[in-house]
Design a protein around this motif. Sequence first.
Motif, PDB file in Angstrom:
ATOM      1  N   SER A 189      -5.401   4.288  32.305  1.00  0.00           N
ATOM      2  CA  SER A 189      -5.066   4.696  33.666  1.00  0.00           C
ATOM      3  C   SER A 189      -4.759   3.477  34.532  1.00  0.00           C
ATOM      4  O   SER A 189      -5.449   2.463  34.473  1.00  0.00           O
ATOM      5  N   LYS A 190      -3.704   3.591  35.324  1.00  0.00           N
ATOM      6  CA  LYS A 190      -3.343   2.528  36.250  1.00  0.00           C
ATOM      7  C   LYS A 190      -3.947   2.757  37.629  1.00  0.00           C
ATOM      8  O   LYS A 190      -3.815   1.907  38.515  1.00  0.00           O
ATOM      9  N   SER A 191      -4.581   3.891  37.815  1.00  0.00           N
ATOM     10  CA  SER A 191      -5.225   4.158  39.106  1.00  0.00           C
ATOM     11  C   SER A 191      -6.434   3.238  39.271  1.00  0.00           C
ATOM     12  O   SER A 191      -7.074   2.853  38.304  1.00  0.00           O
ATOM     13  N   ARG A 192      -6.734   2.907  40.527  1.00  0.00           N
ATOM     14  CA  ARG A 192      -7.813   1.967  40.800  1.00  0.00           C
ATOM     15  C   ARG A 192      -9.025   2.673  41.378  1.00  0.00           C
ATOM     16  O   ARG A 192      -8.891   3.584  42.205  1.00  0.00           O
ATOM     17  N   LEU A 193     -10.214   2.241  40.939  1.00  0.00           N
ATOM     18  CA  LEU A 193     -11.447   2.774  41.515  1.00  0.00           C
ATOM     19  C   LEU A 193     -11.697   2.195  42.898  1.00  0.00           C
ATOM     20  O   LEU A 193     -12.253   2.865  43.757  1.00  0.00           O
TER      21      LEU A 193
END
Length: 561
Positions: A189-193
């Motif tokens: 996943s390229k989404s960031r926490l």
Amino acid sequence: MVAEVAHLVARDAAPERIRALIRSSIFEIENSFTIIDRLQARTRLALTLSLLEGSAQQASPRFGRLTATLRAELNKLDVDERHYWISTFYTLLMSPSARREKATYFTPPAIVRHLIGQVEKADLDLTTARIVDPAAGGAAFVSSLAGRMTELGCGAGDIRSRVSGIEIDPHLALLGEALVRDRLGSLRSKSRLIRTGDSLTVDEVAKYDAVFVNPPYGRILGLTKEIPAEWGAFSYPGHVNRYALFMDLAFRMTKPGGLVATVTPSSFISGPLFEKLRENIRIRTDVVRIDVLERKDVFHDVQQDACVSIFRMKVASRAARPFAPKVGRLDRNWKFAEDGVVTTGDDLLTTPWILPGKDSAFEFCPARLKDYGVSPKTGFFVWNRETDRLQHGKKTGNAFPLFWGTNIKPGKPCLPRSRDDGGVDFVAFEKENSGIIRKPSILLQRTTNSKQPRRIVAAAVPRKVLTKYKGYVCENHTIALVPEGRANLSLLTKLLNTNAVDRRFRRVGGTSSVSITALRNLPLPAPKHLRSALKRTDDFEAAVELAYSMSGRPASHRRAA
């Protein structure tokens, strides 16, 4: 800068090898790049990321070479300690002024683990809960929560869908994201926490099962008397603290029945300027617990007593619970012990919260300063605003000696003396002024810090000062206890300087600043009981403890005793 770094790292319980390597690494960085104060943010981030094994920065000859030895040593630590020291390294690559301005202080692993354990005891299910940290910083909470969820069998994808953070500093957000990825491993996943943004502008109401936050501290300066209406629900104009804003934010972000876990100064517990915040907390939440941090150097550059707290958002359909939060203590070695419950002197929602102590009856002692014949008065003179009136070493015209806070030393007469010990300073007046004190009095330091062993520091101004100067003036960092009639200043000074009174004041004072309100409300043993106790023992400390005991008991019990 290296000396400042040495001061910080020497305080913490890191292995001596790591302390030395941090010092030497920063020395090499300053030789290779520039002094820390001029280091660009992207360079600071790259140097910090080079401490992570397998990072692009670690492989870079420009960055990895400078931190190779420190990186190898950090790799021997467990992931929580390693990430804490990597984050701390990032702060040490900032100037002290920048660190204070941005409130870049990271939560030690022991505190993070303690809070996670306590919310689990409060029935937060980490296998399903949605959690956010609105001041994510170095991702101490986000990363450690992810680690705990992994221990509970949660997959990386599930964790990423339920745990997140918000950080206003884009470089710090990138560091936090890198630390989370280091813990969870490579993810598709390229989404960031950790997203970049100003949490205080985020509109996320009742969205999360829990909020963890170690917010920035400090009063917001430069505010006009007009503040946003919503701030007025928990702050006084001119005294809006940043951590109060984040507590309000955390309450808004959490679902009814959800939990809020905070790391904050302890000033809200009983500080007089936090009455509205206490009321706001009690209206909106059930206070589950408050755990006092006995270690005073938890965060570098921060001289406030701190605590960790857990709040449960109220549910409209549930009956109100009695106000009796549990209290614990984390000692200097991070050892935790339960300590009792919070009490209050009355049913007002604004009333100070009294922490437990050995003398559970002292808050019921009826005597106050007024019973000893004195009234507190804040020091009059603000020297840096009226430098033209300040005379150094020599009096000219209608001027009176100035008492500084540094003149106040327990057990000694309080005499005027300049701060550089070069004579006496004077303040000039054109006419009579209420700031001139013309009676013997007791002076107290109004501002102390957590490094000082005492909160109440008192000394009496002897009559010979009045005989010589006909009056005197106090700077604004002092409080004068001025007699209103007959008063035994010698006895009262000795009483205020006892460990017995100081220890009790810490339970109700709330902050390192000694306020007029807190002094007025400080329960003291009745003068008649103190005189009676002094007839029974020559040990003054023992007599004060006995007098507190006598004053805190009902009259019928005292007669029976």
